[in-house]
Enzyme design. Structure first.
Site, PDB file in Angstrom:
ATOM      1  N   ASP A   1       0.799  -1.234   0.000  1.00 20.97           N
ATOM      2  CA  ASP A   1       0.000   0.000   0.000  1.00 20.97           C
ATOM      3  C   ASP A   1       0.832   1.284   0.000  1.00 20.97           C
ATOM      4  O   ASP A   1       0.327   2.342   0.350  1.00 20.97           O
ATOM      5  CB  ASP A   1      -0.943   0.007   1.206  1.00 20.97           C
ATOM      6  CG  ASP A   1      -0.207   0.236   2.516  1.00 20.97           C
ATOM      7  OD1 ASP A   1       1.001  -0.051   2.579  1.00 20.97           O
ATOM      8  OD2 ASP A   1      -0.844   0.706   3.476  1.00 20.97           O
ATOM      9  N   GLU A   2       2.095   1.191  -0.369  1.00 17.82           N
ATOM     10  CA  GLU A   2       2.944   2.378  -0.276  1.00 17.82           C
ATOM     11  C   GLU A   2       4.003   2.382  -1.365  1.00 17.82           C
ATOM     12  O   GLU A   2       4.552   1.337  -1.697  1.00 17.82           O
ATOM     13  CB  GLU A   2       3.624   2.375   1.101  1.00 17.82           C
ATOM     14  CG  GLU A   2       4.211   3.695   1.497  1.00 17.82           C
ATOM     15  CD  GLU A   2       4.729   3.665   2.930  1.00 17.82           C
ATOM     16  OE1 GLU A   2       3.902   3.733   3.855  1.00 17.82           O
ATOM     17  OE2 GLU A   2       5.937   3.554   3.111  1.00 17.82           O
TER      18      GLU A   2
END
Length: 401
Positions: free
Chosen positions: A125-126
């Site tokens: 998610d990053e």
DNA sequence: TCTGGGGTCCTAGGACCC
DNA sequence: TCTGGGGTCCTAGGACCC
């Protein structure tokens, strides 16, 4: 990405929007409760009352994500389900669905690389993105491009994200937390004293609970207080590498490039049992789990096209202490049986008196299957192969001129 | 009835080699 | 008989991150 796992779940179950929802556990009971949801109609039509509540489905496990409405209750990621249930028993709990999150992960990353190709993966998610060479990347200090990325991701996935724009990765990471959720924050070099120094040291990516505790013992609580200490003092108290690094980050300095490609170092599978198991009393059960884990790692290696040479195990005892053992074998492998045998030898070298709560299997020292190294057996051979590869590169380079 | 799963990197001692 | 500096690999543990 904002509350990533939870946000992906809300795309499936929009009726849960605005409610406290936690994702966690992946415990069997929660899985069952989800499977027992009324069938036949669309997922979006399932009544809210049909969803499992945290108070009814607690067990061994942690929360991976909580929606923003759940957060005022003090519920957050990495918190045990037991504790979370006390704080917010009425929260809805959903099991983790990694495949689905990975699918959305690929989607949002594709959107980004189509706009800005220099992207570094930092997990599901990053990411870090290099704006430097992107047309319009400097407009409004990067805010315009950040807005474009945000809009494009929302359009393609229905998900929101928060973006920090800064001269380096260290500052960008901190900036990304300033305007959550769905925000953009631009931090300039000259903002160091006003916006970075007041933050607690813990906000630095790389300063965790242990380092923070030690810093606090010296009376250092904020990044500004860290910056005020001289370099030599930090080196004396935290070691050459860490001390020097702390000094650099406190002054907002970070030269790390955005790394767009990397090779995996290890692959592993581990599992926490529903109840603690004993090596002797639960031998059969443990043996089956062990073999299963080896099979899973072998599968992962084969699917992704890697072989490894260092086989390892990990145990977590009931007192939460961890033991690891590993063994480097002669030949690179991705074979379940070979892994199982080596892991079995590791298991013989570790104390097995205490009950166990977790068992893991790891394969390290990875190289691509079919690569020259993968055919070799000894470290010396690998060295020779690498030297040859280097010589070949030199020869190629020479021929260019 | 506290405390997941999948990773990376670092350190430090010992074996072994030149 | 005692004492060198490199260097790489292997192993175990631990900090940290998402």
């Amino acid at each position: 990405m904002d509350a990533f796992y939870a946000s992906v779940e809300l795309l499936r179950y929009p009726q849960l929007k605005g409610l406290p929802v936690v994702i966690g556990g992946g415990r069997r009971k929660v899985d069952e409760a989800i499977r027992e949801l009324p069938e036949g109609s669309a997922l979006a039509d399932i009544p809210v009352e049909a969803f499992p509540l945290l108070r009814d489905y607690v067990g061994r496990g942690v929360i991976t994500t909580a929606t923003y409405p759940a957060r005022p209750f003090g519920v957050g990621s990495a918190m045990g389900l037991m504790k979370a249930a006390k704080l917010c028993p009425q929260a809805i709990i959903l099991p983790v669905d990694f495949d689905e999150y990975r699918r959305y992960s690929r989607m949002f990353k594709k959107v980004i690389t189509e706009i800005a190709p220099l992207m570094e993966d930092r997990g599901v998610d990053e990411v870090y993105i290099d704006f430097t060479e992107v047309p319009g990347g400097q407009r409004e200090g990067g805010r315009a491009l950040a807005r474009l990325i945000q809009r494009s991701i929302l359009q393609a996935t229905g998900l929101t994200c928060s973006i920090g724009v800064a001269p380096n990765k260290l500052l960008a990471k901190m900036a990304s937390e300033f305007e959550k959720p769905n925000g953009i924050s631009v931090v300039y070099e000259q903002d160091l004293q006003t916006r970075i120094w007041p933050l607690p040291c813990r906000k630095v990516n790389g300063i965790g609970p242990k380092a923070d505790e030690k810093l606090q013992r010296f009376g250092i609580r904020t990044i500004g207080e860290l910056a005020a200490r001289d370099r030599d003092w930090l080196i004396q108290n935290f070691g050459k590498a860490t001390g020097a690094w702390m000094h650099e980050v406190a002054w907002g300095r970070d030269e790390r490039p955005v790394v767009t490609e990397s090779e995996p170092v290890s692959m592993s599978r581990e599992t926490t049992f529903e109840r603690d198991l004993h090596a002797v009393r639960d031998r059969a059960e443990l043996g089956a789990i062990f073999t299963h884990l080896c099979g899973k790692v072998a599968e992962d290696l084969q699917r992704k096209g890697y072989v490894g040479k260092t086989i390892g195990i990990k145990l977590r005892y009931d007192d939460f202490k961890i033991a690891t053992r590993d063994q480097t074998i002669e030949q690179f492998t991705s074979d379940a049986k070979t892994i199982r045998q080596a892991a079995g030898r590791c298991l013989k070298r570790v104390p097995l008196e205490r009950p166990l709560r977790l068992l893991g299997v790891r394969v390290g020292a990875l190289v691509r299957a079919g690569s020259p190294e993968a055919m070799l057996t000894s470290a010396q051979d690998v060295y020779v192969a690498q030297s040859r590869a280097a010589a070949a590169v030199l020869a190629t380079t020479a021929s260019l001129f």
